[in-house]
Structure formats: structure tokens, C-alpha cells
Scaffold this motif. Structure first.
Motif, PDB file in Angstrom:
ATOM      1  N   THR A   1      -0.694   2.811  -3.464  1.00 12.30           N
ATOM      2  CA  THR A   1      -1.757   3.788  -3.234  1.00 12.30           C
ATOM      3  C   THR A   1      -1.219   5.059  -2.610  1.00 12.30           C
ATOM      4  O   THR A   1      -1.631   6.164  -2.967  1.00 12.30           O
TER       5      THR A   1
ATOM      6  N   ASP B   1     -10.233  -2.435   5.306  1.00 11.74           N
ATOM      7  CA  ASP B   1      -8.849  -2.489   4.823  1.00 11.74           C
ATOM      8  C   ASP B   1      -7.904  -2.178   5.982  1.00 11.74           C
ATOM      9  O   ASP B   1      -7.668  -1.016   6.298  1.00 11.74           O
TER      10      ASP B   1
ATOM     11  N   ALA C   1       0.827  -1.208   0.000  1.00 11.95           N
ATOM     12  CA  ALA C   1       0.000   0.000   0.000  1.00 11.95           C
ATOM     13  C   ALA C   1       0.861   1.259   0.000  1.00 11.95           C
ATOM     14  O   ALA C   1       0.543   2.241  -0.668  1.00 11.95           O
TER      15      ALA C   1
END
Lengths: 177, 106
Positions: free
Chosen positions: A147, B60, A143
Motif C-alpha cells: 500500500t 488497521d 503494508a
């Protein structure tokens, strides 16, 4: 696999130690008059917080808590304590003023604690439907580099500017040898 | 009180306690370094709240951890800047008590 005998009690004991370390450290950091004891309280609080992060399935965060808070921030504050002699002088205000301000601060912080704790405990938090990943270190790394890569780069820029700014500000006003 | 480490309540209560201790320190401390330490306690309260929500109520579970990492980096930057300002103030005033820095006090 057979479980180690008494492991449940050992885990509970470690959890209680982490909770007590956090609470005792925070109280010490807020209540002592000597600054160096306050720094030690902050260290204790951060070690306890690292334990709590471990119980919350975030082992990478608990490692970072110890590295950054105990290893960097507290040591930097200790350096500033050595350079600036910050021990509080005996209060110049009257005893009644000290008691009054202490009672006011205690009332405000007590009200904040009661309100926030009651809100957190009584609210019916919604459970998530399904988790898209497990929150492991690998998921964190993926991540961070996909992102959140832009924020990751920006935070390194912020740290660079902070280092340069700290050097410039601390150098200003220094006499030449 | 239910002392189970698999429930969010105890973590939320500890986060509220950290916030209250930080606010108490911010009001009562008379030196700049003491107020900085109290500010760090408030940062820790926010981080603990983030990780708790992230563990129990989020689809998440990587997002909250990354946010807390950013909070830690910002706290480190803030501490370095604040301490250098405190050192500069000490050089000019020979004191870092918040009562002595009253030049702008009209």
C-alpha cells in the motif's frame, strides 16, 4: 503454562520506569541551561518513549526509536554541540524580564497541557468494530511494500536530498586549506 | 490517576506533557540547538499520540506505526539539515544565540 510469580508487578514496575523516564527526560530537555544536559534529557526521554511504544504493542517502533533518536539524532546533536560551543551566556536581560518571560512560557505551556490532556481524557473515543490485522512486524512489512510503497520510495529520496543538502550547506563558507 | 498500561488516558496525558515541554523549550531557549531539541520533543508528542490512537481505536493497526516511521525519517532529515545550517551560522557569526542573529531585524 504457569505464570512466573509476581510477573504482573514486574510489568507494572517497568511501565512506571518508562513513564518516569519520559517525563524526567522531557523536563530535563526543556529546563536545563546547559545544552549538553538537554541532549542527555532528550536521550532519556527517547528511551522512555521506546518503553511506552513496547507497551503499546509496537516493538518495531520501539527498536527504531532507540536506533534513530538515541543512536543517530542525539549523537548528531552532540557533534554539533562540540563544533559550535552553544553554552548560553549569562542573561543580558534584567532579572524581571527573565522572570516575566519564564512565567509567560510556563502559563502558555501549562494551558496547552491542561487543554490537550482534558480533551484526550474526557472525549468518548469510539472503539473499533474489528481489527483487520494484528499490527505485527509482518503486517508492517507487507503494508510498506504494497500500500505504502510509493511513500516508502519518496522518503528514501527525501533522506538522500537531505544528506546532500546538509553537505552543501555545511561546506559553504569554509576556507580552503 | 489510573496507572493502567492498557488504557489510553495515561499515554494521552504523557503526549500532552511532551507537547507542553516542547512549547516551553521553544519559548525559553536562547540558542538554536536548544530550540531544535524542543522541536524534537514536539515530534515525539505527535508520534506518541499516533501510536496510542493506533493501538486502541483503529481497525488497521499497521497504519499508525507506518506513519510514525515516516515521522522519524522526516525528523532525521530535518535534524541533519538544521544542524548543518547551525554550523554554517556559527562560522559566520561566531555565535548561535538567537538574539545575535538580528541582521534582518529592521
Amino acid at each position: 503454562m504457569k505464570e512466573f510469580p509476581g510477573s504482573e508487578y514486574a510489568v507494572g514496575f517497568v511501565f512506571v520506569v518508562a513513564v518516569l523516564a519520559t517525563i524526567a527526560g522531557a523536563s530535563l530537555a526543556a529546563l536545563t541551561t546547559r545544552i549538553i544536559r538537554g541532549v542527555c534529557g532528550l536521550m532519556l526521554c527517547c528511551v522512555g518513549l521506546a518503553g511506552l511504544y513496547y507497551f503499546l504493542h509496537a516493538p518495531f517502533l520501539s527498536l527504531m526509536e532507540i536506533l534513530i533518536y538515541v543512536g543517530a539524532i542525539c549523537v548528531t546533536i552532540v557533534f554539533a554541540v562540540m563544533l559550535a560551543e552553544p553554552d548560553e551566556a549569562p542573561a543580558r536581560e534584567s532579572r524581571r524580564a527573565v522572570l516575566g518571560w519564564g512565567a509567560l512560557a510556563l502559563a502558555i505551556s501549562g494551558a496547552v497541557f491542561w487543554g490537550v490532556a482534558k480533551l484526550g481524557m474526557s472525549h468518548a473515543w469510539a472503539k473499533p468494530a474489528a481489527a483487520v490485522n494484528t499490527g505485527s512486524v509482518k503486517d508492517l512489512g507487507v503494508a510498506l511494500l504494497t500500500t505504502y510503497s510509493f511513500a516508502f520510495e519518496l522518503i528514501s529520496l527525501v533522506l538522500l536530498v537531505a544528506i546532500l543538502g546538509a553537505l552543501v550547506v555545511a561546506r559553504y563558507g569554509r576556507t580552503k586549506p | 490517576m489510573n496507572l493502567s498500561y492498557d488504557k489510553p488516558e495515561i499515554y494521552l496525558a504523557i503526549a500532552a506533557f511532551l507537547l507542553a515541554a516542547g512549547i516551553y523549550g521553544l519559548i525559553r531557549r536562547r540558542t538554536l540547538i536548544g530550540m531544535l531539541i524542543a522541536g524534537e520533543l514536539i515530534f515525539s508528542a505527535a508520534s506518541l499520540n499516533f501510536v496510542t490512537m493506533n493501538r486502541f481505536f483503529v481497525t488497521d493497526p499497521a497504519v499508525g506505526q507506518i506513519f510514525v516511521l515516516f515521522i522519524m525519517a522526516l525528523a532525521a532529515a530535518e535534524v541533519s539539515i538544521a544542524l548543518s545550517i547551525i554550523i554554517a551560522v556559527y562560522r559566520n557569526y561566531r555565535s548561535i544565540g538567537s538574539k545575535d542573529l538580528s541582521e534582518l531585524n529592521g
